[in-house]
Design a protein around this motif. Structure first.
Motif, short mmCIF file in Angstrom:
data_model
loop_
_atom_site.label_atom_id
_atom_site.label_comp_id
_atom_site.label_asym_id
_atom_site.label_seq_id
_atom_site.Cartn_x
_atom_site.Cartn_y
_atom_site.Cartn_z
N LEU A 1 0.86 -1.19 0.00
CA LEU A 1 0.00 0.00 0.00
C LEU A 1 0.90 1.23 0.00
O LEU A 1 1.73 1.39 0.88
N THR A 2 0.70 2.10 -0.99
CA THR A 2 1.65 3.19 -1.23
C THR A 2 1.04 4.56 -0.94
O THR A 2 -0.17 4.77 -1.11
N ASN A 3 1.87 5.49 -0.52
CA ASN A 3 1.50 6.91 -0.37
C ASN A 3 0.22 7.12 0.42
O ASN A 3 -0.64 7.93 0.04
N LEU A 4 0.07 6.43 1.53
CA LEU A 4 -1.18 6.47 2.29
C LEU A 4 -1.46 7.85 2.89
O LEU A 4 -2.61 8.17 3.19
N GLU A 5 -0.42 8.67 3.07
CA GLU A 5 -0.61 10.01 3.64
C GLU A 5 -0.96 11.05 2.58
O GLU A 5 -1.25 12.20 2.92
N LYS A 6 -0.93 10.66 1.31
CA LYS A 6 -1.19 11.62 0.22
C LYS A 6 -2.63 12.11 0.28
O LYS A 6 -3.57 11.33 0.38
N VAL A 7 -2.81 13.42 0.22
CA VAL A 7 -4.16 14.01 0.23
C VAL A 7 -4.75 13.90 -1.18
O VAL A 7 -4.17 14.41 -2.14
N ILE A 8 -5.88 13.23 -1.27
CA ILE A 8 -6.54 13.03 -2.56
C ILE A 8 -7.65 14.06 -2.76
O ILE A 8 -7.87 14.55 -3.88
N HIS A 9 -8.38 14.38 -1.69
CA HIS A 9 -9.46 15.37 -1.76
C HIS A 9 -9.06 16.57 -0.90
O HIS A 9 -9.35 16.59 0.31
N PRO A 10 -8.41 17.59 -1.49
CA PRO A 10 -7.95 18.73 -0.69
C PRO A 10 -9.09 19.46 0.03
O PRO A 10 -8.87 20.03 1.11
N GLY B 1 -9.36 17.31 2.99
CA GLY B 1 -8.14 16.75 3.54
C GLY B 1 -8.11 15.24 3.56
O GLY B 1 -7.29 14.62 4.25
N THR B 2 -8.98 14.60 2.78
CA THR B 2 -9.09 13.14 2.78
C THR B 2 -7.86 12.51 2.12
O THR B 2 -7.51 12.86 0.99
N THR B 3 -7.26 11.57 2.82
CA THR B 3 -6.03 10.95 2.33
C THR B 3 -6.32 9.63 1.62
O THR B 3 -7.39 9.05 1.76
#
Length: 291
Positions: free
Chosen positions: A14-23, A26-28
């Motif tokens: 599982l990669t980049n789990l801290e990446k914010v997808i919905h700014p 703030g949903t990661t």
């Protein structure tokens, strides 16, 4: 290092789990993967044994969006695939998400899930019918609710039960469980109802996609019953500004004719309160027959 997680006996990267997808919220990515794991019991029956198309948005809804039908590069060998031949690629295959490990793997792709109305191995034999209610501004979800209620009553007159969900975008979807029926017959019946609805509610319903006719009306898109088409799967997240879900709703909520928008965080409590509202779609005993 990429973290390795074990899910249902399978090892997953599982990669980049801290990446914010919905700014906007703030949903990661980690929250997205967690959402799919939490709602798996409700979602998997709607994915199981159906080829899935992915609308991927790995950099969020404002980044590049792209459709993936073929198994993505790096698909684990334990993820099921099924032949879905196309005229331009008779050897084409697509992923089938049958279990929790496959679902969590797919969640890590950051994608909407779209599925056809038929099952793997039976292309063109539908076991559900869909109406996509798409409002033309200034019409919105309340107008879609009005159309949904008309369709529900009309379907009931033919002995068919309908179940509603938000599209997760701007409209509603109605789904009807069917005994296996050729997609062409389902398409013809659905179009007939859309035409009938436009005649019954000419100021509200529309069966044609013509842009000039759309403002203030609800386009009843019957075309997703074609064998080649797909529809957003119940409980899938959508590539929208906020992490909205294609969420099943009660008919009482539809009757209230209000805006219906549900986000990732709303769904566990809704499942607790209402149960799985679309479970009848997966129950062979609930399948109706076209007249």
């Amino acid at each position: 290092m990429t973290p390795i997680t074990e899910v249902a006996g399978r090892r997953l990267a599982l990669t980049n789990l801290e990446k914010v997808i919905h700014p906007a919220t703030g949903t990661t990515k980690g929250e997205i993967v967690h959402y799919y794991a939490v709602v798996a019991d409700a979602l998997l029956p709607h994915l199981r044994d159906r080829p899935v198309s992915f609308l991927r948005y790995p950099d969020g809804p404002d980044g590049q969006l792209f459709v993936t039908k073929n198994p993505p590069p790096g698909t684990p060998d334990w993820v099921r695939t099924t032949p879905v031949p196309h005229s331009d690629d008779p050897g084409a295959e697509q992923v089938v998400l049958d279990d929790l490990a496959s679902l969590v793997w797919a969640g890590n792709l950051v994608a909407e899930f779209h599925t056809p109305q038929w099952r793997a191995g039976e292309p063109g034999i539908a076991d559900r019918m869909v109406f996509d209610l798409d409002p033309g501004p200034p019409a919105g979800v309340p107008e879609c609710c009005e159309v949904a209620l008309w369709l529900r009553e009309r379907l009931a007159a033919d002995g068919l039960a309908a179940y509603a969900k938000t599209s997760g975008s701007k409209g509603l979807h109605l789904l009807v469980p069917l005994a296996p029926t050729p997609s062409k017959e389902v398409s013809a019946y659905a179009k007939g109802l859309a035409v009938e609805g436009e005649a019954a509610l000419p100021g509200l319903m529309l069966h044609r996609m013509t842009r000039a006719l759309r403002p203030g009306k609800v386009f009843v898109d019957h075309s997703q019953n074609a064998a080649a088409k797909t529809t957003a799967t119940p409980y899938t997240l959508r590539a929208r500004r906020e992490p909205t879900v294609s969420a099943p709703v009660t008919w009482e909520e539809v009757e209230e004719r209000r805006d219906l928008v549900f986000r990732l965080g709303d769904i566990p409590a809704r499942l607790e309160r209402h149960g799985e509202l679309m479970a009848p779609l997966c129950d062979p005993e609930q399948r109706g027959r076209l007249p």
